[in-house]
Scaffold this active site. Structure first.
Site, PDB file in Angstrom:
ATOM      1  N   ASP A 147      -3.374  -7.640  -1.303  1.00  0.00           N
ATOM      2  CA  ASP A 147      -2.572  -8.741  -0.758  1.00  0.00           C
ATOM      3  C   ASP A 147      -3.380  -9.696   0.111  1.00  0.00           C
ATOM      4  O   ASP A 147      -3.003  -9.978   1.259  1.00  0.00           O
ATOM      5  CB  ASP A 147      -1.392  -8.182   0.064  1.00  0.00           C
TER       6      ASP A 147
ATOM      7  N   GLU B 252       7.720 -12.519  -5.625  1.00  0.00           N
ATOM      8  CA  GLU B 252       7.374 -12.117  -4.257  1.00  0.00           C
ATOM      9  C   GLU B 252       6.140 -12.911  -3.815  1.00  0.00           C
ATOM     10  O   GLU B 252       5.685 -13.829  -4.480  1.00  0.00           O
ATOM     11  CB  GLU B 252       7.102 -10.606  -4.213  1.00  0.00           C
TER      12      GLU B 252
END
Length: 530
Positions: free
Chosen positions: A15, A187
């Site tokens: 991420d 997302e």
């Protein structure tokens, strides 16, 4: 400058959130249940990166005791505006079944190395929050919204709400600005502005094999957003020949010379198991903008070798192979869920040694005495030596290869009623406990015991020694691929009962299940990539 070799952050570094401040580049990555929270790396050239620290170092900023495996810090977002660094992060308290308890916070600092502020609570409507600083001075939070209702899309879209810096809270209406594409599982939103358009970058397809980066744009911050006709702009899905799989969860940065790069998540599976024991890693790739205003990743696919920017190469000192525990605990070491404190991990009680006080078992989500560092290469050797005088089988100390509370291998020193001080191996795979050797080995009378693990792709072999020179193998060759996201996931009749998002760690630990708090002293820890 020579090419950049991916991944730029090998091992568990998922991420990525990348920014540039003048001539410096920074990447923040997720840390999940590992403490301290959020890894921040620094670079001058996008090729060479150095870990400079962790912003969430206090329990007041991040209290994860009792958090589930792969809970804790998800998808931090690092940004910078008017001399202040901003970090948004989620503390995930539960994530199995219909519900996800996801609390989002903001911390700030005037210096990237801290100190960072106490957290400001934002919301709990979903995960992957990101802060956008508009050019009119207003600040906006976006995050995906989680919908637990049966029959609904659980990835319910991207919410937008204004953040008031003076009030230190979210204010005004909440609007769902993007429902996602047919790729699904929308997302990881990030907003950017260029040539009059707001660009919304998202991750879709889930963070496994169908992972992807998608783009949409709008003339207005709150939409409507037009989907890029060439979506996804980056994915490894159905491209099994690519060494970098799982490409997705991107973040953009522009260099001083107008070059654009995307940092993104990837994984390198072992073959033939297709398990990624190094976890989800960070790669980077140059991008370009088309004449009609869409972003394109140069090369098209996730690539191992990419063009470096027109910046002077600036390498850093390599990380030391050996930690002799003569100063501070290395910033490459992490603990589980709680900060390192003098009551259980001390360099002072016996100078030159790290003393760990035995607490709960490797299955505990509360108080483990464990320090470990990421595995960052497929061929690795780790070594330590321990001085430990156990008096019961409930007291153990040794070398651990750890994924989570349900998946690990442990070479440990303990006590047996017949053997006295002895060495054994325990394992846990999908929560099933085992002992891979029939009989423990007596080392009664040894003052110290040297322990070693060698990893070669999917193979793990443990060794022990009395003098650190003459080594004996112990136990069979073990399957290192079980220490992976893929093995951690358990799905029964379509329901996810367990899942993992981290990666393999190698470290040292002590347990005292009797409650007597027996300690062990470690003289050094060595991590060597072969």
């Amino acid at each position: 400058m020579t090419n950049i070799i991916n991944p730029i952050l090998p091992g568990f570094h998922p991420d990525p959130s990348i920014i540039r401040v003048k001539d410096d580049y920074y990447i923040a990555t997720s840390t999940f249940e590992w403490f301290p929270g959020v890894q921040i790396y620094h670079s001058k050239d996008l090729k060479n990166w150095e870990l400079i620290g962790h912003p969430l170092t206090k329990k007041a900023q991040l209290s994860m005791q009792g958090n589930p495996d792969s809970g804790g810090v998800w998808a931090p977002c690092l940004s910078y505006d008017q001399g202040i660094f901003y970090l948004i992060y989620t503390d995930v308290k539960s994530h199995f079944g219909a519900f996800k308890d996801t609390h989002n916070y903001l911390v700030t600092a005037n210096n990237i190395e801290g100190p960072w502020s106490d957290p400001v609570y934002l919301n709990s409507s979903g995960f992957d929050p990101s802060l956008y600083h508009d050019d009119d001075g207003r600040k906006w939070l976006v995050n995906m919204v989680w919908d637990h209702r049966k029959g609904k899309n659980s990835f319910g879209g991207i919410l937008l709400q204004e953040y008031s810096e003076t009030e230190k809270k979210l204010v005004g209406p909440i609007k769902n600005i993007f429902k996602g594409t047919s790729w699904g599982l929308t997302e990881a939103p990030h907003l950017y502005k260029k040539d009059g358009y707001y660009y919304l970058m998202t991750a879709e397809g889930g963070t496994r094999w169908k992972h992807a980066v998608t783009m949409a744009r709008s003339a207005h911050l709150d939409g409507p957003y037009e989907v890029d006709p060439k979506n996804p702009i980056l994915t490894s899905f159905n491209k099994e020949e690519l060494p970098l799989q799982k490409a997705g969860h991107g973040s953009l940065v522009e260099t001083q010379h107008g070059e654009w790069y995307i940092a993104y998540l990837c994984g390198r599976p072992l073959k033939p198991s297709w398990r990624c024991n190094l976890g989800r890693e960070t790669a980077i790739q140059p991008c370009e903008w088309t004449e009609d205003g869409w972003l394109r990743v140069m090369g098209g696919d996730a690539e191992l070798r990419v063009k470096a920017p027109s910046l002077p190469e600036t390498p850093f000192e390599p990380v030391k192979v050996r930690d002799d525990f003569n100063g501070e605990i290395s910033k490459h070491f992490n603990s589980l869920r709680l900060p390192v404190t003098e009551d259980w991990a001390s360099l002072k009680q016996r100078p030159g040694f790290l003393r760990l006080v035995g607490r709960e078992s490797l299955n505990s989500m509360h108080q483990q005495s464990l320090l470990a560092r990421r595995q960052q290469a497929f061929q690795v050797q780790v070594e330590t030596v321990v001085e430990f005088e156990p008096e019961t089988f409930q007291q153990m100390a040794g070398l651990v290869y750890y994924y989570n509370t349900k998946n690990y291998y442990y070479l440990y020193v303990s006590h047996d009623e017949l053997l006295g001080k002895c060495i054994g191996i325990m394992s846990n795979t999908k929560g099933i406990y085992d002992e891979p050797i029939e009989n423990r080995v007596s080392i009664d009378g040894w003052e110290r015991c040297y322990l070693k693990a060698e990893l070669n792709d999917a193979s793990l072999q443990f060794y022990f020694s009395r003098d650190g020179s003459n080594w004996s193998g112990i136990g069979p060759v073990l399957d290192a691929s079980t220490i992976s996201d893929e093995n951690a996931e358990m799905v029964v009749e379509g329901y996810i009962l367990d899942q993992g998002f981290t990666g393999a760690f190698l470290g040292i630990c002590v347990q005292d299940l009797s409650g007597q708090k027996k300690h062990a002293d470690f003289d050094y820890f060595e991590y060597k990539e072969l």
